[in-house]
Design a protein around this motif. Structure first.
Motif, short mmCIF file in Angstrom:
data_model
loop_
_atom_site.label_atom_id
_atom_site.label_comp_id
_atom_site.label_asym_id
_atom_site.label_seq_id
_atom_site.Cartn_x
_atom_site.Cartn_y
_atom_site.Cartn_z
N UNK A 61 0.82 -1.21 0.00
CA UNK A 61 0.00 0.00 0.00
C UNK A 61 0.86 1.27 0.00
N UNK A 62 1.93 1.27 0.79
CA UNK A 62 2.81 2.44 0.83
C UNK A 62 3.50 2.64 -0.51
N UNK A 63 4.02 1.55 -1.07
CA UNK A 63 4.71 1.63 -2.36
C UNK A 63 3.75 2.08 -3.47
N UNK A 64 2.50 1.69 -3.36
CA UNK A 64 1.49 2.11 -4.34
C UNK A 64 1.41 3.63 -4.38
N UNK A 65 1.30 4.25 -3.22
CA UNK A 65 1.18 5.70 -3.16
C UNK A 65 2.47 6.39 -3.60
N UNK A 66 3.62 5.84 -3.20
CA UNK A 66 4.91 6.42 -3.60
C UNK A 66 5.10 6.29 -5.10
N UNK A 67 4.70 5.17 -5.68
CA UNK A 67 4.81 4.97 -7.12
C UNK A 67 3.98 6.01 -7.87
N UNK A 68 2.75 6.23 -7.43
CA UNK A 68 1.89 7.20 -8.09
C UNK A 68 2.45 8.62 -7.96
N UNK A 69 3.02 8.92 -6.79
CA UNK A 69 3.61 10.24 -6.59
C UNK A 69 4.80 10.46 -7.51
N UNK A 70 5.68 9.45 -7.61
CA UNK A 70 6.90 9.60 -8.40
C UNK A 70 6.63 9.60 -9.91
N UNK A 71 5.67 8.79 -10.34
CA UNK A 71 5.39 8.70 -11.78
C UNK A 71 4.46 9.80 -12.26
N UNK A 72 3.69 10.37 -11.34
CA UNK A 72 2.69 11.35 -11.74
C UNK A 72 1.44 10.71 -12.31
N UNK A 73 1.34 9.38 -12.22
CA UNK A 73 0.16 8.66 -12.69
C UNK A 73 -0.87 8.57 -11.57
N UNK A 74 -2.13 8.79 -11.93
CA UNK A 74 -3.20 8.56 -10.97
C UNK A 74 -3.50 7.07 -10.91
N UNK A 75 -4.38 6.69 -10.00
CA UNK A 75 -4.75 5.27 -9.89
C UNK A 75 -5.34 4.75 -11.20
N UNK A 76 -6.18 5.56 -11.82
CA UNK A 76 -6.78 5.13 -13.09
C UNK A 76 -5.75 5.16 -14.22
N UNK A 77 -4.80 6.09 -14.17
CA UNK A 77 -3.73 6.13 -15.17
C UNK A 77 -2.93 4.84 -15.17
N UNK A 78 -2.65 4.33 -13.98
CA UNK A 78 -1.83 3.12 -13.87
C UNK A 78 -2.46 1.97 -14.65
N UNK A 79 -3.78 1.86 -14.57
CA UNK A 79 -4.47 0.76 -15.24
C UNK A 79 -4.50 0.93 -16.75
N UNK A 80 -4.09 2.09 -17.24
CA UNK A 80 -3.92 2.27 -18.69
C UNK A 80 -2.56 1.76 -19.16
N UNK A 81 -1.68 1.46 -18.20
CA UNK A 81 -0.31 1.08 -18.56
C UNK A 81 0.05 -0.35 -18.17
#
Length: 324
Positions: free
Chosen positions: A196-216
């Protein structure tokens, strides 16, 4: 399925602090923190994320292929993994370096403070995936776990060029990598695994939102600690699997690796995402009940019994068909 597991191979030095780290950390003094914790226990165990995952898959009856870098001190460890069903032919020995070392102290709250000596793992960037693919006449999935960041990127590029499905699992290395590197590692992955922590850090660093991630990525797997695991994807319904309750908590080191081992073993058996996550959760529970990430034993009857108690008789019967 022929699954290649890449990532760290290490020796774990696991200690216990009788107290709470939170009581020793002064928020207004963190800029000059200087602490020494008197520990009351030290155990030395086999570890490393790739080796832990491969071991778990092996004891479930799979034949995972371990790919990584070690030192000349690996002989006993190699024998242990081979005995438990792991193909170690692709592990490369670097004679002038020690196998990586993980030093971790756990407090009474199961919070952890750790350091990691890379050793031979730093040579991961010099190990190509292709010889392993050639040796096996193709592979079905490559798990790219945490090790040398340049090595992770190299293996990712090799998978993309060869069209090999992969699972992206940055784990501890997410703190060292920038947004561009993380986006490259995740782009096009069949599976993206984080806590869960890495999920939030990943989104912060990549600039991808939760929905953006599922596009990739194809399928996103997020472990939530005591709240279980959540699985999402573009073409799958959201799945939540609670933990399989433990009878005792001994040490959390390697719990996430245990989940991954069970999850991908379940997928290799052809189980659904939910059922595979239940296998992973049950294996993770065995890990937390044991002192060390590879010290548990899978007893088929007991495993099926406890799985049934946690997730029902149908789950138990489906898994029993495959469990070695």
């Amino acid at each position: 399925m022929k699954i290649v597991v890449t990532g760290s191979i290490a020796t774990d030095h696991l200690m216990h602090f009788k107290g709470r780290f939170a009581e020793q950390l002064l928020p207004d003094q963190l800029h000059q923190v200087s602490l020494s914790f008197l520990v009351d226990r030290l155990v030395i165990r086999r570890g490393g994320v790739a080796a832990n995952i491969a071991f778990g898959m092996g004891v479930l009856g799979e034949r995972p292929i371990l790919l990584g870098a070690v030192g000349p001190d690996f002989d006993d460890y190699r024998a242990w993994l081979t005995k438990h069903g792991v193909d170690c032919e692709s592990v490369q020995v670097f004679e002038n370096l020690h196998t990586a070392r993980f030093n971790c102290t756990t407090d009474d709250d199961m919070a952890q403070i750790a350091s990691f000596y890379t050793g031979a793992m730093a040579e991961g960037r010099n190990i190509s995936l292709q010889p392993t693919v050639d040796r096996l006449d193709g592979v079905d999935l490559v798990m790219i776990g945490a090790h040398d960041p340049e090595g992770m990127l190299r293996n990712t590029r090799e998978c993309k060029e060869a069209g090999i499905p992969r699972a992206a699992d940055f784990s501890q290395q997410i703190a060292l990598m920038d947004g561009e590197q993380l986006r490259e590692l995740a782009e096009g992955a069949a599976y993206l695994l984080t806590n869960d922590y890495e999920k939030n850090l990943f989104e912060q660093k990549t600039g991808w939102s939760e929905s953006d991630v599922l596009d990739h990525v194809g399928i996103r797997v997020t472990t939530l600690g005591e709240r279980g695991v959540e699985i999402t994807g573009r073409d799958v319904e959201r799945v939540h699997v609670p933990i399989a309750r433990e009878v005792r908590k001994v040490d959390p080191t390697g719990v996430g690796d245990g989940f991954r081992a069970g999850f991908f073993a379940g997928l290799s058996w052809g189980l659904s995402l939910e059922r595979a996550a239940q296998v992973g959760s049950m294996l993770a529970t065995l890990v937390i009940e044991t002192d060390g990430p590879q010290e548990y034993v899978v007893d088929r009857a007991e495993f099926v019994k406890r799985l049934g108690e946690a997730y029902g008789d149908t789950a138990a019967s489906e898994v029993a068909e495959h469990l070695a």
